[in-house]
Design a protein around this motif. Sequence first.
Motif, short mmCIF file in Angstrom:
data_model
loop_
_atom_site.label_atom_id
_atom_site.label_comp_id
_atom_site.label_asym_id
_atom_site.label_seq_id
_atom_site.Cartn_x
_atom_site.Cartn_y
_atom_site.Cartn_z
N ILE A 3 -16.60 0.35 -11.60
CA ILE A 3 -17.10 -0.46 -10.50
C ILE A 3 -15.97 -0.92 -9.57
O ILE A 3 -16.22 -1.28 -8.42
N ARG A 4 -14.74 -0.87 -10.06
CA ARG A 4 -13.61 -1.30 -9.23
C ARG A 4 -12.34 -0.62 -9.70
O ARG A 4 -12.10 -0.53 -10.91
N ARG A 5 -11.54 -0.18 -8.77
CA ARG A 5 -10.20 0.34 -9.06
C ARG A 5 -9.20 -0.47 -8.25
O ARG A 5 -9.33 -0.61 -7.03
N TYR A 6 -8.22 -1.04 -8.95
CA TYR A 6 -7.17 -1.83 -8.31
C TYR A 6 -5.85 -1.10 -8.52
O TYR A 6 -5.27 -1.15 -9.61
N PRO A 7 -5.36 -0.36 -7.52
CA PRO A 7 -4.14 0.42 -7.70
C PRO A 7 -2.89 -0.44 -7.58
O PRO A 7 -2.88 -1.49 -6.93
N ARG A 8 -1.83 0.02 -8.19
CA ARG A 8 -0.53 -0.64 -8.07
C ARG A 8 0.13 -0.17 -6.78
O ARG A 8 0.60 0.96 -6.69
N LYS A 9 0.15 -1.05 -5.80
CA LYS A 9 0.77 -0.72 -4.51
C LYS A 9 2.18 -1.26 -4.41
O LYS A 9 2.99 -0.77 -3.62
N SER A 10 2.46 -2.31 -5.16
CA SER A 10 3.83 -2.85 -5.22
C SER A 10 3.95 -3.68 -6.48
O SER A 10 2.95 -4.12 -7.07
N ASP A 11 5.19 -3.95 -6.91
CA ASP A 11 5.41 -4.77 -8.09
C ASP A 11 4.91 -6.19 -7.87
O ASP A 11 4.48 -6.86 -8.82
N ALA A 12 4.92 -6.66 -6.62
CA ALA A 12 4.53 -8.03 -6.33
C ALA A 12 3.03 -8.26 -6.42
O ALA A 12 2.58 -9.40 -6.52
N THR A 13 2.25 -7.19 -6.39
CA THR A 13 0.79 -7.34 -6.40
C THR A 13 0.15 -6.75 -7.65
O THR A 13 -1.06 -6.50 -7.67
#
Length: 301
Positions: free
Chosen positions: A190-200
């Motif tokens: 239902i959701r994908r949250y990719p790693r775009k930076s170490d801070a997020t």
Amino acid sequence: MPSSLPYFPLMAPHFFLVFFLMIFSGSAQDPPSPGYYPSSKIASVNFNQGFRNLWGSQHMKLDQDSLTIWLDSNSGSGFKSLHSYRSGYFSAAMKLQPGYTAGVITSLYLSNNQDHPGNHDEIDIEFLGTTPGKPYVLQTNVYIRGSGDGNIIGRELRFHLWFDPTQDFHNYAILWKPSEIIFLVDDVPIRRYPRKSDATFPTRPMYLYGSIWDASSWATEDGKYKADYTYQPFIGRYKNFKLQGCTADGPSSCQPPSVSPSGSSSLSPQQNAAMQWVQNNYLVYNYCHDPSRDHNLTPEC
């Protein structure tokens, strides 16, 4: 017998509406098949082999491997995994209480708040209590390095569901990998949250928790409806626990399981299509699309 088709023109027009609703209503609200079912690949663990009570021990009951926790005016209850993990697949089947549950949170989540108080990471599956006649809201959320403590930088996506979560058990899962976080319901992403930076992106080890507690200040329509203890006890039911991942003290070569066919690095096209269908039809809030939010604080948007 002769075919009934010649008689269709003689029937009232509303017959056709009823007829086709009867045919299609049963499946029209189900998501497309994701084509792959990771929960069937991962063995369940007994509660006592993977968890311990964390608080509210008098409000927790284990019957064989079905866990019941409840909230009343005295206390709620929560549990915690025996080990912390730096990645993995975490899930449980849950069944929610029907009726008036406003202000009550029933949850399954990863957190390191006890190791890093005031500066913690968290990955949440939370059911926000509701009032009769309104559907439950499933909230997914990600906190990074304290943003849930003082700065309140949540990353909430909220969904209604294509079924009634009070009628039966359904599987809710979090896959946390170094590259992405995927939330699944009955194996449907239902959701994908990719790693775009170490801070997020959360990278420090976390434990898996479950709990039921009073969040009247915000849980139901931003706190409009509070927990009403004339309806107590509020009950959450859990079973079919799955914990498979890389423990904090495990070898650096450990890799978390995949939720995609053939161990591919991310979701398959079929899984992405199912996720898009869910988001098109059942997503009710996206923090990235909230004009009241300061999106300088959420650069991944």
